[in-house]
Write a protein that holds these residues in place. Structure first.
Motif, PDB file in Angstrom:
ATOM      1  N   ARG A 257       0.832  -1.205   0.000  1.00 33.97           N
ATOM      2  CA  ARG A 257       0.000   0.000   0.000  1.00 33.97           C
ATOM      3  C   ARG A 257       0.869   1.259   0.000  1.00 33.97           C
ATOM      4  NH1 ARG A 257      -3.987   0.402   4.416  1.00 33.97           N
ATOM      5  NH2 ARG A 257      -4.775   2.096   3.119  1.00 33.97           N
ATOM      6  N   GLU A 260       1.779   1.904  -3.534  1.00 37.18           N
ATOM      7  CA  GLU A 260       0.687   2.535  -4.292  1.00 37.18           C
ATOM      8  C   GLU A 260       0.579   4.019  -3.973  1.00 37.18           C
ATOM      9  OE1 GLU A 260      -2.718   0.148  -3.237  1.00 37.18           O
ATOM     10  OE2 GLU A 260      -1.677  -1.657  -3.928  1.00 37.18           O
ATOM     11  N   LEU A 261       0.686   4.359  -2.683  1.00 38.49           N
ATOM     12  CA  LEU A 261       0.576   5.772  -2.293  1.00 38.49           C
ATOM     13  C   LEU A 261       1.675   6.617  -2.926  1.00 38.49           C
ATOM     14  CD1 LEU A 261      -0.162   5.699   1.539  1.00 38.49           C
ATOM     15  CD2 LEU A 261      -1.705   6.431  -0.294  1.00 38.49           C
ATOM     16  N   ALA A 599      -2.440   7.139   5.280  1.00 37.69           N
ATOM     17  CA  ALA A 599      -2.752   7.005   3.856  1.00 37.69           C
ATOM     18  C   ALA A 599      -3.624   8.183   3.420  1.00 37.69           C
ATOM     19  CB  ALA A 599      -3.454   5.678   3.601  1.00 37.69           C
ATOM     20  N   ALA A 600      -4.581   8.558   4.278  1.00 43.60           N
ATOM     21  CA  ALA A 600      -5.459   9.693   3.946  1.00 43.60           C
ATOM     22  C   ALA A 600      -4.647  10.988   3.870  1.00 43.60           C
ATOM     23  CB  ALA A 600      -6.570   9.810   4.989  1.00 43.60           C
ATOM     24  N   ARG A 603      -2.858  11.221   0.631  1.00 42.03           N
ATOM     25  CA  ARG A 603      -3.719  11.678  -0.472  1.00 42.03           C
ATOM     26  C   ARG A 603      -3.919  13.190  -0.397  1.00 42.03           C
ATOM     27  NH1 ARG A 603      -5.924   6.376   0.651  1.00 42.03           N
ATOM     28  NH2 ARG A 603      -7.376   7.200   2.190  1.00 42.03           N
ATOM     29  N   ARG A 604      -4.061  13.704   0.824  1.00 43.81           N
ATOM     30  CA  ARG A 604      -4.202  15.160   0.989  1.00 43.81           C
ATOM     31  C   ARG A 604      -2.935  15.880   0.528  1.00 43.81           C
ATOM     32  NH1 ARG A 604      -3.940  19.351   5.056  1.00 43.81           N
ATOM     33  NH2 ARG A 604      -2.690  18.065   6.447  1.00 43.81           N
ATOM     34  N   GLY A 606      -1.032  14.967  -1.855  1.00 45.94           N
ATOM     35  CA  GLY A 606      -1.091  15.018  -3.316  1.00 45.94           C
ATOM     36  C   GLY A 606      -1.889  16.224  -3.776  1.00 45.94           C
TER      37      GLY A 606
END
Ligand code: MGD
Ligand code: MGD
Ligand code: SF4
Ligand code: MO
Length: 764
Positions: A257, A260-261, A599-600, A603-604, A606
């Protein structure tokens, strides 16, 4: 001439914990030098340690408690002061809302025995959820990332400085700070030794610090973008198939994971935002992967930023992916003599964030604390659960936290406030009762906090260097009495607090099948404890139950207080050793490399890549000076002056663009306010970045730090309003925030001297 003696005293002034030999005369420390026989520091000391005597004897230190009478703080007896504390706390607690009483724990608590032994008991007595500390102005992101990764917020890997081949330092300047979350006396010497043995040192810092000058590579990153840099390093490690988790591999879950991130963060995508060349990022990743033993280490500049928890996590992700987590020469878990003894690996309870939220803006708790940045609103906002009483232990949040002016207004509205502090300063001047602990020379010292962060396992203890004054409570006794006042039993003997803790701890230990004392009688064990007082007996207990302990006779060669006292220069317990999987407390029993909250955040991150600073804005970062310590050492004449000044450092190009020359007053505007401060033009920092140190702003009336007041400086945190923070940990953004800088003359039509600088801050 008076008789002098010498004594040993571990320095309490920073995390390096140097052993000092102090000269004592006239009941005070008159000189201090490094203790060459100290098993850890081997004679090292810095100018602050050398000034311990001056600090100890500072005539501005309070010698008696102060109690507010008719609005004024007046000297009182200890009995009067504790009676006032008992009454003030009881009046607020009578209404039955435990959250109405709040606690703020400041930094020096990690530097004293009292600060380690009593606040936990105090918090249990108060049962309040309004607990604040300097951690949410500092290292809370690391606790949160460790909690999520390892299941234990206190399991913090430290760089194995003495054995590494490549050290990557992000946002730390240990040559001036002497290190943090990596206890290492003579950090500078250890960095030089790394270079001498052919190792590499890479420093990532927007300023060319004294640490960066020791490095063979300095990356002058744009502030606040370290998470992007490290995410990109992770990307390269995967893309070029350079990951090799080594011996830690079988204990890692979530690696896929992470891959992927990181997919969305190739060096080319982050290079502009970080203002680094993509090629440099690739090289860095390749070198970390290629080194036999490498360690990534991040501190304040990677922590007190918007993505602080993400950055702290990425530090350990890179360590893990390159096989350096838990490997000698990598990042390792120390094993402290007073920590829990190792036990067979087993799944733990894991770490949960946000078990409750702050009342006003609903910010999540982390490690049972609420963000210090919301303290002001929790005092100001009416309603059930409003903070009406505040206990400040060794803290100066008026200068250390965002928007001190608003906090001061709030403090003035409290029904009751206690400060346990040797100084009448910006924060304690608002208290109803000030309880001053004796100077450090009169205190015993043991590093409960820093032995768990030390780059070598060792244990040392020093008794008071100077005979404690009669009729004056030690800080331990003082806090024990505070605990009793909080519990509504002020009349009880303070020694009962220690006895209660001993009983509680031993009862739990004998019930634990993994403990060396399983099945024994707690009363029998308590009777075996040695020590001159409660704190010493508690230390003896912790040592004996600890990883090297004698288990109360189970291992007759093991550690006890008596054995430690027989080694006044300390006992070396050897280099750090691998501790996986025993150290893990996650539910899975593994290193959970990709927890969902992080993980969240990734995404932030990004999404944040797209945003840019405005053209007219500069990013402000802090700096520490070797002869400073947060807000409270500007009062020692020996540590003042020279380059230890409150100036706004600016790159020549930025200064020219703003129409400012060296020494001229600048007007600095941020979200929370405006300051006037002299400019210091220097190319030691990159363009687009300015730097102002924290802990200044000593102009306020009603304080008694007379030396500091002569050169008050301005409070950088007045530029902030607390609205910028790292969402996972609640840590305030104190580095890399936008400001606008203009000539002060244009704004005010005059040149600001020191007093006018102060006035400008007071007004705004
Ligand atoms: N802008 C900006 N702000 C920052 C930082 C930054 O880098 N930039 N750094 C942050 C960091 S890392 C921290 S840790 C915080 C610190 O935040 P605080 O802990 O709130 O502030 P300090 O200045 O360390 O204040 C310590 C207080 O303890 C008192 N004291 C000293 N010794 C003792 C003792 O032995 N016993 C007791 N009872 N009191 C004692 C001092 O007089 C002082 O009042 O500041 C943070 N604020
Ligand atoms: N002499 C002295 N020693 C101290 C203290 C002190 O006040 N004075 N305070 C003590 C305390 S409480 C602590 S927590 C430790 C802190 O110890 P350190 O973390 O070593 O402290 P700093 O010197 O503040 O170093 C932070 C560095 O981060 C850089 N920086 C700022 N923003 C960024 C960014 O976005 N990215 C990167 N990569 N770098 C950035 C700054 O330029 C600065 O050089 O020091 C302790 N020791
Ligand atoms: S480096 Fe830190 S512990 Fe060592 S003498 Fe200086 S202030 Fe004290
Ligand atoms: Mo700190």
């Amino acid at each position: 001439m008076t008789d002098t003696t010498s004594a040993l005293r571990i320095c309490p002034l920073c995390e390096a914990t140097c052993g000092l030999t102090v000269t004592v005369g006239d009941g005070r420390i008159t000189a201090a030098r490094g203790d060459r026989e100290d098993v850890f520091s081997r004679g090292f000391l810095c100018p602050k340690g050398a000034a311990l005597g001056a600090l100890d004897a500072d005539p501005d230190r309070l010698t008696r408690p102060l109690v507010r009478r008719d609005g004024r703080l007046t000297e009182a007896t200890w009995e009067e002061a504790f009676a006032a504390v008992a009454e003030g706390l009881a009046a607020v607690r009578r209404d039955g809302d435990p959250d109405a009483t709040a606690v703020y724990l400041g930094n020096p608590n990690v530097h004293s025995m009292a600060g380690a032994l009593y606040p936990p008991v105090l918090l249990r007595a108060l049962r309040t959820r309004n607990v604040f500390s300097a951690s949410t102005l500092d290292q809370m992101p690391k606790h949160v990332s460790s909690g999520l990764l390892f299941g234990d917020p206190l399991a913090i890997p430290v760089p194995d400085l003495d054995r590494t081949d490549h050290l990557l330092v992000l946002g730390a300047n240990p040559v001036d700070s002497n290190g943090s979350l990596a206890t290492a006396p003579d950090f500078p010497g250890r960095l030089k030794a790394l270079r001498r043995r052919g190792g590499r040192l890479t420093v990532v810092d927007p300023r060319r610090t004294r640490t960066a000058r020791l490095a063979d590579r300095h990356l002058a990153i744009r502030p606040g973008t370290d998470a992007l840099l490290l995410m990109s390093v992770v990307h390269v490690l995967f893309a070029e198939e350079l990951t090799d988790p080594g011996a830690a591999g079988p204990h890692l879950t979530g690696t896929e994971r992470v891959r992927e991130l990181a997919a969305g963060f190739p060096p080319e995508a982050v290079a502009d935002a970080c203002d680094l060349a993509a090629g440099e990022i690739r090289t860095l990743a390749r070198e970390l992967a290629a080194a036999d033993r490498a360690a990534v280490y991040g501190r304040i500049g990677s922590s007190t930023v918007e993505f602080g928890t993400l950055t702290s996590w990425l530090v350990d992700v890179v360590n893990a992916l390159t096989g350096n987590l838990d490997r000698p020469g990598g990042a390792m878990f120390p094993l402290s003599a007073t920590g829990p003894a190792p036990r067979p690996p087993a799944p733990g309870k894991g770490f949960t964030l946000g078990r409750w939220h702050s009342r006003v803006s609903g910010r999540p708790e982390a490690k049972s604390e609420l963000p210090t940045a919301v303290l002001t609103e929790e005092i100001r906002t009416p309603g059930t659960g409003r903070i009406r009483a505040l206990l400040v232990l060794a803290g100066n949040p008026v200068l250390s936290a965002p928007d001190g002016a608003a906090l001061e207004e709030a403090l003035a509205t409290l029904d009751f406030m206690v400060s346990v502090d040797p100084y009448l300063n910006e924060t304690s001047r608002h208290a109803h009762v000030v309880l001053p602990p004796p100077p450090p020379g009169q205190a015993a010292h043991f590093d409960f906090a820093f032995n768990a962060l030390a780059v070598r396992n060792q244990v040392r203890y020093t008794r008071p260097a100077v005979p404690p004054e009669a009729d004056r409570p030690s800080e331990c006794a003082l806090l024990a009495r505070l605990v009793l006042c909080a519990g509504g039993t002020p009349e009880r003997d303070p020694a009962s607090v220690d006895a209660l803790v001993v009983d509680h701890t031993l009862s739990r230990a004998v019930a634990d099948p993994h403990s060396a004392v399983h099945g024994r009688d707690p009363g029998e064990l308590a009777a075996l404890l040695t020590g001159e007082n409660g704190p010493e007996r508690r230390l003896d207990m912790m040592l004996r139950l600890g990883p090297y302990g004698d288990g109360f006779g189970a291992d007759p060669g093991g550690l006890t207080l008596e054995r430690l006292l027989a080694h006044p220069h300390g006992i070396d317990l050897g280099p750090l050793r691998p501790r996986l999987p025993e150290v893990l407390r996650t539910r899975s029993g593994t290193v959970e490399l990709c927890p969902e909250p992080l993980a969240a955040e990734a995404r932030r991150l990004g999404a944040a890549l797209a945003s840019r600073t405005r053209e007219d804005e500069l990013l402000l970062v802090g700096r520490r000076h070797l002869r400073s310590n947060n807000s409270w050492m500007h009062n020692v004449p020996a540590l003042r002056g020279g380059t230890n000044r409150c100036t706004l450092q600016m790159h020549p190009e930025d200064a020219a663009r703003a129409g400012l020359a060296d020494g001229e007053p600048a007007r600095v505007a941020g979200d929370g306010g405006t300051l006037e401060v002299p400019v210091e033009v220097t190319d030691a920092l990159r363009t687009g970045v300015v730097s102002l140190p924290h802990g200044w702003g000593h102009h306020r009336p009603g304080t008694r730090t007379r030396v500091a007041a002569e050169d008050p400086g301005v409070n950088v945190n007045q530029l902030l309003d607390g609205s910028r923070y790292d969402p996972l940990s609640g840590t305030a953004v104190l580095n890399g925030f936008p400001v606008r800088v203009t000539p002060a003359r244009a704004a005010s039509g005059r040149t600001a001297g020191a007093s006018q600088v102060a006035a400008a801050e007071a007004v705004e």
